[in-house]
Enzyme design. Sequence first.
Site, mmCIF file in Angstrom:
data_model
loop_
_atom_site.group_PDB
_atom_site.id
_atom_site.type_symbol
_atom_site.label_atom_id
_atom_site.label_comp_id
_atom_site.label_asym_id
_atom_site.label_seq_id
_atom_site.Cartn_x
_atom_site.Cartn_y
_atom_site.Cartn_z
ATOM 1 C CB SER A 85 -0.952 0.004 1.200
ATOM 2 O OG SER A 85 -0.241 -0.160 2.404
ATOM 3 C CG ASP A 121 7.394 -3.841 -2.877
ATOM 4 O OD1 ASP A 121 7.519 -4.992 -3.328
ATOM 5 O OD2 ASP A 121 7.535 -3.563 -1.675
#
Length: 319
Positions: free
Chosen positions: A110, A153
Amino acid sequence: MPVIVSAPGRVNLIGDHTDYTQGLVLPMVLDVATTITGDFTDDRSWHLVSDDEPLPVVLALPIERPDLVEPRWGRYVAGVLHELERAGRTVRGFSGRVSTTIPIGSGLSSSAALEIAVARVATADDSMSDTEMALLCQRAEHLASGVPCGIMDQLCIASGRAGHATLIDCRDLTIEHVSIPSAVAVDVEFVAPRTLAGSEYADRVAETAAVERIIGPLRDASPESLASIADDTLRRRARHVISENQRVRDFVAALGAKDWVEAGRLMTESHRSLSRDFETSNATMDAAVERTLRRPGVLGARMTGGGFGGCVVALSSVE
Ligand code: GLA
């Protein structure tokens, strides 16, 4: 004109704790995402409210110390804006709202999604390559969280395609989009909250650096080189990374050969290596993987991402 951008969460299929030693990773973007809506303003400030956070983020540009920003979620925003200005980009003022369908603190990136979303807003009229954006957001993450994360990521989120995994060579940052066949399903199950800040993540980065001082780049190392590492812990860390890079190659080959059983086996082997040799799992995650493996149709399962909690990813055959 209102701005609407979004950036997805990611799950890693295989190849964990290999990115910061220039290894191979195979993450994929998920169909959950962080969205920012709003408008550019004429002043030199960013004002963001979040659907998930009680306090708004108010930032006056330029930002000197992203690591000191409060509330803490603003550090990721500040890190990106700081890095953009440091790279010579003009950052316009902005006022908007952040919402997300990515479960926060669950190991599905996130924070990287928020970084990429902020970078997409701030470069809306002055575009940037996926790789440049990912590297900038990685630096922002380092500043914001203090965690010395790799590039996986941010680069997966910046460049991923729906229905595909992203094979990233973390040495030269080349990307190959690997189609996920419809004969298999990838399922992600949240098990336990985690944060990498204050975890042993930074210790693993230091340990692999210590290994490389003994045997050279882990990316080039062979299993035979393990014999020259005297320290048992460092030898196990190296064994994980060397074998994990090979598992990523083998997994991609297994998908290509439609050998789903082998692909699943490699995922489970990856988990065992993370658990026994790299020690980034724990009893809760190990138990969750074993539980998942007993479900009908499941071919393989592993903890995904940085570890110490988070999610289990499983590969199943679709009847
Ligand atoms: C976290 C980091 C990544 C990577 C994984 C482990 O998600 O942000 O860079 O190191 O852990 O594979």
